[in-house]
Design a protein around this motif. Sequence first.
Motif: not given
Length: 608
Positions: A345-361, A256-264
Amino acid sequence: MSWITVVWSMITAACLSFAAVHLLVWLHSRDATANLLFAISAGAAGVLTMLELVAFRAVTPAAYGEALRWMHVSVAVVVIALVWFVRAYLGAGRLWLAWAITGLRALVLVPNFVAYPNATFGEITAVTSSSLLGDAVSVPVGEPNPWRALIQVGMLLLLIYVVDAAIGAWRRGNRRRGLTIGSAIVAAALLSAVNSQLMVLGLLPGPLTGLVFLIIVAAMGWELSLDLIRAGELARSLAESQQRVELVTRAADSGLWEWDIERDEVWLTEGVRAWIGIDVSERVTLDRYLRQIQPDDREPTREAVFQAIEGGNEFRAEYRIATPDGRTRWISAQGMVLRGAGGKPVRLRGVAMDVTARKRAEAELELQRAGLARLQRASAVGQLSVMLAHELNQPLGAILRNAEAAELILQKEPPDLEQIRAIVADIHSDDQRAAEVINRMRALLRHRSPQLETMGLRDLITQVAALVRAELQARQATLDVSVPDDLPDIRGDRVHLQQVLLNLLLNSMEAARDLSEERRGLTVEARQRGDEQIEVAVRDRGPGFPIEGIANAFDPFVTTKIDGTGLGLAISKTIVEAHGGHIWAENNPQGGATVRFTLEAAHDRDTA
């Protein structure tokens, strides 16, 4: 030491301790406005208690009046802070009443410092002695200040304001808060009014404000302390939840990740930090995170972030990062912009996934698909091999005959050089014809990676038509090509698109094999669909597709031919979809079948 000194000092210490604790809370979290207002109120109540102790020890009317004057300043601070605390903490209370009470308490300070000794007495004529807790204390005697009416009106407005706010909090579900704070303030206000009147009448040595405001401070402190306890429990629960989330995300190769835009400031789970090689204690800004992304993907990712912020709301990006051990890791990130007041806009929030295996496939699948497509092209050329050999025999036979004629001419004395030049020109022309046939086959059979270019659709169809010309002649079939002159160019891989057309034309010729000669006509048409797409249609007059099998015509290994592999249409579908298009089949009302596919139009003809 007297009991009065002990008790009033303890009250002061309690109030100042409350003030210090909640001031620290506010310094740690600047949005804790209620804690700041409570700290101000408790601090002023502590000062008020000390001033009251000074008044108890006054020996002259002037000294008592001076102590009472500064007590009114502390009372004003307590009341004003209390009013705004109620509004901040309970989330209720009428704004106009809050301002009215604030203005009235400030107005009381005018006669307190300008016109009279203080706002309670117009004049203190004497100071008598009385007993309180076994100690002698000073009691003022004098004329009441007519401005005391303002204090009484302010106290009445405060009662109305607090009762209204408590009812509002009750209705909103904050019942315990509303009841505790509301009842404490009402009780203290009524007690203060009674004590003040008894002091004016000479029945009490003072308003006993220290004891009165201790009720309010205790109630407010109790509620805020419960909030701190709940906040601690919530923090522990949040830490446990975060650990669970960390376990789940690690198991799923995500984070998970979240960017506080105002505070950078970018918050990342430990798993994501480990991926990109950023220490847990390091503060991460957007630029710091982007620096971990490989240069080719960095700017597209930045653009995707700011497109989401500027109105897209959804963020999606795939990029590569270099891990601390030197490997390359593919990350797929997606998120949502959270907006505050006015759509900011106050925050940008989301999820990051490791797709290395998918890219190799995917890369391995692409290699296998390319290999299969090359084999299928070889199979298609194999179907044309007899006719292509015949097509090569024509220029090669002409070259041989011209060479024999030239040999005979050279035996003459003198040789006819003009005839020799004409024969050489014919040999050169026939050689080019043979080379074109060979080059067309080599282009289809060559093992190569996809190469995108901008090309004219008419040229592409003409090249494929040249490949199947001999086969058409052998089958006594005809090919009609219809391409508008103003048709936009397309962008794609030339050899792969030739393979699609070749597959479709060979299938159409095979479908028309048993038809009469006049029905062996094939048609290739192209037209523009909207501004973005070109549609190509290959039509024959054969038996068409079986109705029950037309939906599966493009599945691998599905064929109606006895010796077919079932790969031609499947590979054609893969190629068309890789070019951003769509392919489908339909039976014609007058008989036969049409296979249509779309390609994206290339508006810039100079990009090739």
